[in-house]
Design a protein around this motif. Structure first.
Motif, PDB file in Angstrom:
ATOM      1  N   ILE A   1      61.394  -3.979  -7.416  1.00 32.07           N
ATOM      2  CA  ILE A   1      60.210  -3.749  -8.246  1.00 32.07           C
ATOM      3  C   ILE A   1      59.246  -2.822  -7.510  1.00 32.07           C
ATOM      4  CG2 ILE A   1      58.119  -4.839  -9.162  1.00 32.07           C
ATOM      5  CD1 ILE A   1      59.930  -7.271  -9.884  1.00 32.07           C
ATOM      6  N   TYR A   2      59.006  -3.114  -6.235  1.00 32.13           N
ATOM      7  CA  TYR A   2      58.098  -2.264  -5.464  1.00 32.13           C
ATOM      8  C   TYR A   2      58.652  -0.863  -5.264  1.00 32.13           C
ATOM      9  CZ  TYR A   2      54.648  -5.826  -4.744  1.00 32.13           C
ATOM     10  OH  TYR A   2      53.670  -6.755  -4.960  1.00 32.13           O
ATOM     11  N   GLU A   3      59.947  -0.766  -5.129  1.00 36.53           N
ATOM     12  CA  GLU A   3      60.571   0.557  -5.008  1.00 36.53           C
ATOM     13  C   GLU A   3      60.311   1.380  -6.270  1.00 36.53           C
ATOM     14  OE1 GLU A   3      64.671   1.382  -2.512  1.00 36.53           O
ATOM     15  OE2 GLU A   3      64.708  -0.056  -4.148  1.00 36.53           O
ATOM     16  N   VAL A   4      60.581   0.776  -7.428  1.00 37.71           N
ATOM     17  CA  VAL A   4      60.390   1.466  -8.704  1.00 37.71           C
ATOM     18  C   VAL A   4      58.917   1.820  -8.903  1.00 37.71           C
ATOM     19  CG1 VAL A   4      60.496   1.150 -11.214  1.00 37.71           C
ATOM     20  CG2 VAL A   4      62.448   0.521  -9.805  1.00 37.71           C
ATOM     21  N   LEU A   5      58.025   0.893  -8.576  1.00 40.16           N
ATOM     22  CA  LEU A   5      56.591   1.176  -8.707  1.00 40.16           C
ATOM     23  C   LEU A   5      56.177   2.334  -7.809  1.00 40.16           C
ATOM     24  CD1 LEU A   5      55.064  -2.424  -8.831  1.00 40.16           C
ATOM     25  CD2 LEU A   5      55.274  -0.786 -10.729  1.00 40.16           C
ATOM     26  N   GLN A   6      56.683   2.372  -6.580  1.00 37.32           N
ATOM     27  CA  GLN A   6      56.356   3.470  -5.673  1.00 37.32           C
ATOM     28  C   GLN A   6      56.910   4.790  -6.184  1.00 37.32           C
ATOM     29  OE1 GLN A   6      57.793   1.923  -1.936  1.00 37.32           O
ATOM     30  NE2 GLN A   6      55.746   1.233  -1.354  1.00 37.32           N
ATOM     31  N   TRP A   7      58.090   4.740  -6.786  1.00 35.59           N
ATOM     32  CA  TRP A   7      58.657   5.960  -7.344  1.00 35.59           C
ATOM     33  C   TRP A   7      57.772   6.489  -8.472  1.00 35.59           C
ATOM     34  CZ3 TRP A   7      64.586   4.720  -7.972  1.00 35.59           C
ATOM     35  CH2 TRP A   7      65.153   4.542  -6.698  1.00 35.59           C
ATOM     36  N   MET A   8      57.112   5.565  -9.188  1.00 33.53           N
ATOM     37  CA  MET A   8      56.218   5.970 -10.269  1.00 33.53           C
ATOM     38  C   MET A   8      54.880   6.458  -9.717  1.00 33.53           C
ATOM     39  SD  MET A   8      57.006   2.846 -12.876  1.00 33.53           S
ATOM     40  CE  MET A   8      55.800   3.290 -14.102  1.00 33.53           C
ATOM     41  N   ASP A   9      54.275   5.641  -8.854  1.00 33.57           N
ATOM     42  CA  ASP A   9      52.945   5.942  -8.337  1.00 33.57           C
ATOM     43  C   ASP A   9      52.683   5.044  -7.137  1.00 33.57           C
ATOM     44  OD1 ASP A   9      50.109   5.820  -7.867  1.00 33.57           O
ATOM     45  OD2 ASP A   9      49.743   6.508  -9.907  1.00 33.57           O
ATOM     46  N   GLN A  10      52.480   5.627  -5.982  1.00 36.03           N
ATOM     47  CA  GLN A  10      52.301   4.837  -4.766  1.00 36.03           C
ATOM     48  C   GLN A  10      51.050   3.971  -4.840  1.00 36.03           C
ATOM     49  OE1 GLN A  10      52.630   7.710  -1.628  1.00 36.03           O
ATOM     50  NE2 GLN A  10      54.860   7.697  -1.747  1.00 36.03           N
ATOM     51  N   ASP A  11      50.009   4.450  -5.497  1.00 37.28           N
ATOM     52  CA  ASP A  11      48.796   3.645  -5.648  1.00 37.28           C
ATOM     53  C   ASP A  11      49.052   2.426  -6.530  1.00 37.28           C
ATOM     54  OD1 ASP A  11      47.348   5.398  -4.048  1.00 37.28           O
ATOM     55  OD2 ASP A  11      46.604   6.558  -5.766  1.00 37.28           O
ATOM     56  N   LEU A  12      49.904   2.578  -7.523  1.00 36.44           N
ATOM     57  CA  LEU A  12      50.236   1.454  -8.402  1.00 36.44           C
ATOM     58  C   LEU A  12      50.934   0.349  -7.616  1.00 36.44           C
ATOM     59  CD1 LEU A  12      50.434   0.165 -11.209  1.00 36.44           C
ATOM     60  CD2 LEU A  12      52.538   1.491 -11.568  1.00 36.44           C
ATOM     61  N   ALA A  13      51.855   0.719  -6.760  1.00 32.84           N
ATOM     62  CA  ALA A  13      52.561  -0.266  -5.932  1.00 32.84           C
ATOM     63  C   ALA A  13      51.576  -1.007  -5.033  1.00 32.84           C
ATOM     64  CB  ALA A  13      53.646   0.414  -5.109  1.00 32.84           C
ATOM     65  N   ALA A  14      50.655  -0.278  -4.438  1.00 28.43           N
ATOM     66  CA  ALA A  14      49.653  -0.905  -3.569  1.00 28.43           C
ATOM     67  C   ALA A  14      48.745  -1.824  -4.371  1.00 28.43           C
ATOM     68  CB  ALA A  14      48.832   0.165  -2.862  1.00 28.43           C
ATOM     69  N   TYR A  15      48.376  -1.417  -5.558  1.00 27.09           N
ATOM     70  CA  TYR A  15      47.525  -2.225  -6.431  1.00 27.09           C
ATOM     71  C   TYR A  15      48.208  -3.549  -6.791  1.00 27.09           C
ATOM     72  CZ  TYR A  15      44.793  -3.616 -10.510  1.00 27.09           C
ATOM     73  OH  TYR A  15      44.042  -4.320 -11.417  1.00 27.09           O
ATOM     74  N   VAL A  16      49.451  -3.477  -7.179  1.00 26.76           N
ATOM     75  CA  VAL A  16      50.202  -4.679  -7.550  1.00 26.76           C
ATOM     76  C   VAL A  16      50.374  -5.595  -6.342  1.00 26.76           C
ATOM     77  CG1 VAL A  16      52.448  -5.534  -8.346  1.00 26.76           C
ATOM     78  CG2 VAL A  16      51.358  -3.595  -9.498  1.00 26.76           C
ATOM     79  N   ARG A  17      50.656  -5.023  -5.190  1.00 25.55           N
ATOM     80  CA  ARG A  17      50.844  -5.824  -3.977  1.00 25.55           C
ATOM     81  C   ARG A  17      49.580  -6.623  -3.638  1.00 25.55           C
ATOM     82  NH1 ARG A  17      54.905  -6.432  -0.735  1.00 25.55           N
ATOM     83  NH2 ARG A  17      55.990  -4.509  -1.193  1.00 25.55           N
ATOM     84  N   HIS A  18      48.434  -6.084  -3.963  1.00 23.47           N
ATOM     85  CA  HIS A  18      47.166  -6.775  -3.713  1.00 23.47           C
ATOM     86  C   HIS A  18      47.125  -8.146  -4.404  1.00 23.47           C
ATOM     87  CE1 HIS A  18      42.880  -7.324  -3.025  1.00 23.47           C
ATOM     88  NE2 HIS A  18      42.754  -7.583  -4.313  1.00 23.47           N
ATOM     89  N   PHE A  19      47.759  -8.261  -5.567  1.00 29.49           N
ATOM     90  CA  PHE A  19      47.749  -9.501  -6.337  1.00 29.49           C
ATOM     91  C   PHE A  19      48.991 -10.355  -6.125  1.00 29.49           C
ATOM     92  CE2 PHE A  19      45.127  -6.447  -8.603  1.00 29.49           C
ATOM     93  CZ  PHE A  19      43.953  -7.167  -8.716  1.00 29.49           C
ATOM     94  N   ASP A  20      49.910  -9.865  -5.348  1.00 27.02           N
ATOM     95  CA  ASP A  20      51.212 -10.516  -5.149  1.00 27.02           C
ATOM     96  C   ASP A  20      51.111 -11.575  -4.055  1.00 27.02           C
ATOM     97  OD1 ASP A  20      53.829 -11.209  -4.602  1.00 27.02           O
ATOM     98  OD2 ASP A  20      54.525  -9.168  -4.325  1.00 27.02           O
ATOM     99  N   ASP A  21      51.408 -12.818  -4.414  1.00 30.29           N
ATOM    100  CA  ASP A  21      51.411 -13.891  -3.414  1.00 30.29           C
ATOM    101  C   ASP A  21      52.810 -14.487  -3.239  1.00 30.29           C
ATOM    102  OD1 ASP A  21      51.641 -15.272  -5.788  1.00 30.29           O
ATOM    103  OD2 ASP A  21      50.143 -16.789  -5.281  1.00 30.29           O
ATOM    104  N   ILE A  22      53.804 -13.745  -3.673  1.00 25.91           N
ATOM    105  CA  ILE A  22      55.176 -14.245  -3.621  1.00 25.91           C
ATOM    106  C   ILE A  22      55.620 -14.503  -2.183  1.00 25.91           C
ATOM    107  CG2 ILE A  22      57.598 -13.650  -4.062  1.00 25.91           C
ATOM    108  CD1 ILE A  22      56.622 -12.248  -6.621  1.00 25.91           C
ATOM    109  N   ASP A  23      55.342 -13.581  -1.272  1.00 25.09           N
ATOM    110  CA  ASP A  23      55.786 -13.752   0.116  1.00 25.09           C
ATOM    111  C   ASP A  23      55.208 -15.024   0.730  1.00 25.09           C
ATOM    112  OD1 ASP A  23      57.345 -11.465   0.059  1.00 25.09           O
ATOM    113  OD2 ASP A  23      55.736 -10.192   0.816  1.00 25.09           O
ATOM    114  N   SER A  24      53.919 -15.272   0.524  1.00 28.16           N
ATOM    115  CA  SER A  24      53.314 -16.485   1.090  1.00 28.16           C
ATOM    116  C   SER A  24      53.876 -17.741   0.427  1.00 28.16           C
ATOM    117  CB  SER A  24      51.790 -16.447   0.971  1.00 28.16           C
ATOM    118  OG  SER A  24      51.395 -16.351  -0.381  1.00 28.16           O
TER     119      SER A  24
END
Length: 148
Positions: free
Chosen positions: A116-139
């Motif tokens: 998902i992050y790969e595809v988002l980065q391919w679309m827009d690197q800022d979008l991937a960073a924005y989504v990661r800000h709200f992502d708590d999956i790793d924790s």
């Protein structure tokens, strides 16, 4: 959407557009292309990378991914999108996503997250960073792993 090459898919996208038009008409009384597109399922968008659809629209959808690596082609994007869609559908239908027999296994979930992050980065690197800000999956994965 009526091209003979799309018969293999049962003209799925054509039916999807008609269904969306009906929903939009019933809801707003007026059909607009913006509303019809907003009412499309994820499957509709992933099908744009199926070979038959991709050829019919001249491959223009590849431009949605301006940051993709040079080796990533239509097939690579379609594979990633279809894996993400399949995983999303499993979640939507309450199917198990983290079990292998009687063991908890997050490998598939973490692979899909990475894609998902790969595809988002391919679309827009800022979008991937924005989504990661709200992502708590790793924790959450760390927390769940510690519970085992």
């Amino acid at each position: 959407m009526s091209d003979r090459s799309l018969a293999v898919s049962g003209f799925h996208m054509k039916h999807s557009v008609r269904e969306a038009e009906e929903i939009v008409l019933n809801k707003y009384g007026l059909i607009s292309s913006t509303r019809v597109m907003a009412n499309q399922h994820f499957g509709f968008w992933t099908r744009l990378f199926d070979l038959a659809h991709y050829r019919l629209i001249g491959g223009s959808t590849i431009h949605c991914f301006p940051n993709r690596p040079s080796f990533a082609n239509r097939r690579d994007i379609a594979s990633k999108l279809n894996r993400i869609r399949s995983f999303r559908n499993r979640i939507y239908h309450n199917e198990p996503i983290c079990f292998s027999g009687y063991c908890v296994n997050f490998d598939l979930a973490t692979t899909i997250q990475r894609e998902i992050y790969e595809v988002l980065q391919w679309m827009d690197q800022d979008l991937a960073a924005y989504v990661r800000h709200f992502d708590d999956i790793d924790s959450e994965l760390v927390r769940l792993t510690e519970l085992q």
